[in-house]
Motif scaffolding. Sequence first.
Motif: not given
Length: 319
Positions: A116-117, A278, A281, A283, A285, A296-298, A300
Amino acid sequence: MTTASPAAIADVLGGASAVTILCHVRPDADTIGSGLALGLALTTRGLDVEVSYPGPESLPVALRDLPGVRGLLVEPDALKGHDVTVSVDAAGPDRLGDLAAVFEGAVTSVVVDHHMSNGGFGDLDFVDPDADCTAVLVLRLIDELDVPLNADIATCLYAGLATDTGSFKWARPDSFRVAARLLDSGVDGRRWSRALFDTHPFSWLSMVAGVLASATFIPKAADGAGLVYAVVDHDAMVGMSWEESESIIDIVRTTAGAEIAAVFKEIEPASWTVSLRSKASVDLVPIARALGGGGHRHASGYSDIGSAQEVVDRLVGLL
Ligand SMILES: [Mn+2]
């Protein structure tokens, strides 16, 4: 970002006579599997291929038997640096370490990644954050190149897919379809699951026992979402391969009532890498970015410097 379609990248790769493929530092199964799979596929089309990753860490034991390791993988010093150079699974040029110069020196540089980043850093960027792993993006390129899957190519892709989906625990539906296709192409799924997830040296047991015994749970952290963390100091890191230390987070994050899990690893005295996970709920990032990292969201991570207390306090203070 100069977004490119798989077809456009396949055109560039198919039109080249030689390609350099670069994997990221602390290579995992997705970057190495993606690099080798693409390399093997291009080799079948007659291209001269070299694959490498920056040091100092050596290849995880579980990946040393992947097809293409002997034959395509070369030491960074031995790289020729072809006109067309592809980066696989690196979220930014910093993830290529010393090999970033090789990437930047290419006539045509290509980024293939699913972070994502990743804002794009090549002449052509094929970045899809909706993909579970870079390996599935490489499969799209291989399909565009009309290279038929064989067991060797499929095995490399499977290693990346299985690892980045946590052994398929958070795999999207499309990833199961890809997995079925790879298994149908001859992957020994049982063997590779055992090699990638279920094999540790005996000394790992006592190391994990010590680290987990000192784990800390802060239920009130992150507005009550909860944080659990463990510290692997330099003494514990010595004598343990870095990939063994990577697996600790998978135990720590099972803590009920902790939305966020962190493992602090002292890779050199006072120099740390931090893994974050995570569940639903939160994020991660923006948290990782605020600390100079990404992911990533879950899932990093980031790097930090200081005493164990300072490094822990910096994260806890941000949550
Ligand atoms: Mn990946």
